[in-house]
Design an enzyme around this catalytic site. Structure first.
Site, PDB file in Angstrom:
ATOM      1  N   HIS A  83      -0.857  -2.831  14.126  1.00 10.84           N
ATOM      2  CA  HIS A  83      -2.185  -3.450  14.055  1.00 10.84           C
ATOM      3  C   HIS A  83      -3.281  -2.400  14.070  1.00 10.84           C
ATOM      4  CE1 HIS A  83      -2.537  -4.154  18.726  1.00 10.84           C
ATOM      5  NE2 HIS A  83      -2.984  -2.969  18.386  1.00 10.84           N
TER       6      HIS A  83
ATOM      7  N   ASP B 149     -13.558  -4.680  18.392  1.00  6.02           N
ATOM      8  CA  ASP B 149     -13.071  -5.973  18.878  1.00  6.02           C
ATOM      9  C   ASP B 149     -13.474  -6.226  20.324  1.00  6.02           C
ATOM     10  OD1 ASP B 149     -11.410  -4.010  19.925  1.00  6.02           O
ATOM     11  OD2 ASP B 149      -9.697  -4.559  18.682  1.00  6.02           O
TER      12      ASP B 149
ATOM     13  N   ASN C 244       2.897  -2.190  16.619  1.00 11.26           N
ATOM     14  CA  ASN C 244       3.294  -3.127  15.553  1.00 11.26           C
ATOM     15  C   ASN C 244       2.448  -2.923  14.283  1.00 11.26           C
ATOM     16  OD1 ASN C 244       0.807  -4.185  16.195  1.00 11.26           O
ATOM     17  ND2 ASN C 244       1.549  -6.190  16.851  1.00 11.26           N
TER      18      ASN C 244
ATOM     19  N   GLU D 180      -3.372  -8.364  13.630  1.00  5.77           N
ATOM     20  CA  GLU D 180      -1.932  -8.355  13.899  1.00  5.77           C
ATOM     21  C   GLU D 180      -1.158  -8.486  12.578  1.00  5.77           C
ATOM     22  OE1 GLU D 180      -1.180  -7.396  16.680  1.00  5.77           O
ATOM     23  OE2 GLU D 180      -1.830  -8.631  18.361  1.00  5.77           O
TER      24      GLU D 180
HETATM   25  P1  PGA Z   1      -3.694   2.444  22.442  1.00  4.36           P
HETATM   26  O1  PGA Z   1      -3.926   1.166  21.549  1.00  4.36           O
HETATM   27  O2  PGA Z   1      -4.714   3.430  22.011  1.00  4.36           O
HETATM   28  O3  PGA Z   1      -3.933   1.967  23.864  1.00  4.36           O
HETATM   29  O4  PGA Z   1      -2.309   2.896  22.199  1.00  4.36           O
HETATM   30  C1  PGA Z   1      -4.096   1.321  20.183  1.00  4.36           C
HETATM   31  C2  PGA Z   1      -4.096  -0.026  19.529  1.00  4.36           C
HETATM   32  O5  PGA Z   1      -3.415  -0.926  20.044  1.00  4.36           O
HETATM   33  O6  PGA Z   1      -4.761  -0.187  18.499  1.00  4.36           O
END
Ligand code: PGA
Length: 248
Positions: A137, A67, A135, A142
């Site tokens: 994702h 992304d 959450n 999302e």
């Molecule tokens: P993080 O993010 O590795 O910074 O915890 C993971 C994500 O949000 O997919």
């Protein structure tokens, strides 16, 4: 899902790097899907070290990032282009023409999504590395994202913007939209490697193991993928048995 439990972040990072190294050595032209965020940073560090020690080369590797924010120039320190360059690419020997990241500055974003998805289809991702959001994702898919979506423009939830605000000067400067590979794009990968570390991921990991596949919890789709490995540390795994039956 093949679950590898490790004691801590360091062990997760090492195990993940070893996992990718093995694939990169065995495949003639590996295509690896990469993720940003705090979770894979230690893995990148391990891979850089292995490359420096000449234990591994990435010259024959193609990469696809999951992304990119919309509205940040690639040169912005908070863009995922910058993150990947600083954290990984500038230390590795991957030819730049083998590195793919969605273009969040594209004038025609829909065309960019189609172009990116076609490239994924053409090259075929061998292993997709994923983190997991609190959450649930994966990428920037999302909760509520339809499972059949390919690369698309998405609006970030407030909780994701809050979680990522630590990198920005204020919550207002966190972009509101991003281009992300869709769930369908991720599910096309031959193999998936999901990493999770720390107590703040425990709820999400417990829910991932709950057995229910729901668009409300995007990572749950991985239960339907035939070839998933999860490397998870003790803190992130801590709620699995207690929470197992609580979600429906
Ligand atoms: P993080 O993010 O590795 O910074 O915890 C993971 C994500 O949000 O997919």
């Amino acid at each position: 899902m093949n679950v590898i439990r490790v004691p801590d972040y360091e062990a997760m990072s090492k195990r993940a790097a070893d996992f990718l190294t093995a694939r990169i050595k065995e495949l003639p032209s590996p295509v690896i899907g990469l993720a940003t965020g705090s979770t894979p940073k230690g893995m990148y560090k391990q891979l850089i070290h292995a490359c420096r020690m000449e234990k591994i080369s990435f010259r024959h590797v193609t990469t696809f990032n999951l992304d990119e924010y919309i509205g940040l120039p690639a040169s912005d320190p908070n863009s995922y282009h910058s993150f990947m360059r600083k954290t990984f690419f500038q230390h590795m020997d991957i030819p730049p023409e083998q590195i793919y990241i969605p273009d969040g500055e594209a004038v025609l974003l829909e065309n960019e999504c189609t172009r990116y998805e076609s490239l994924i289809d053409k090259k075929g991702v061998d292993v997709q590395v994923l983190g997991i959001g609190q959450n649930g994702h994966i990428g920037f898919n999302e909760p509520g994202t339809p499972f059949d979506q390919t690369t698309h423009v998405t609006t970030l939830t407030d909780s994701t913007r809050q979680a990522n605000a630590r990198f920005f000067s204020s919550i207002e400067s966190v972009p509101k939209q991003a281009i992300t590979m869709g769930i369908a794009s991720i599910m096309k990968s031959r193999e998936i490697l999901l990493l999770a570390s720390g107590p703040h991921k425990a709820e999400a990991v417990a829910r991932l193991f709950s057995g229910n596949v729901l668009e409300a919890f995007p990572a749950s789709v991985l239960q339907d993928h035939p070839h998933v490995t999860i490397i998870v540390d003790d803190e992130a795994f801590s709620l699995v048995s207690r929470k197992e039956e609580k979600y429906d």
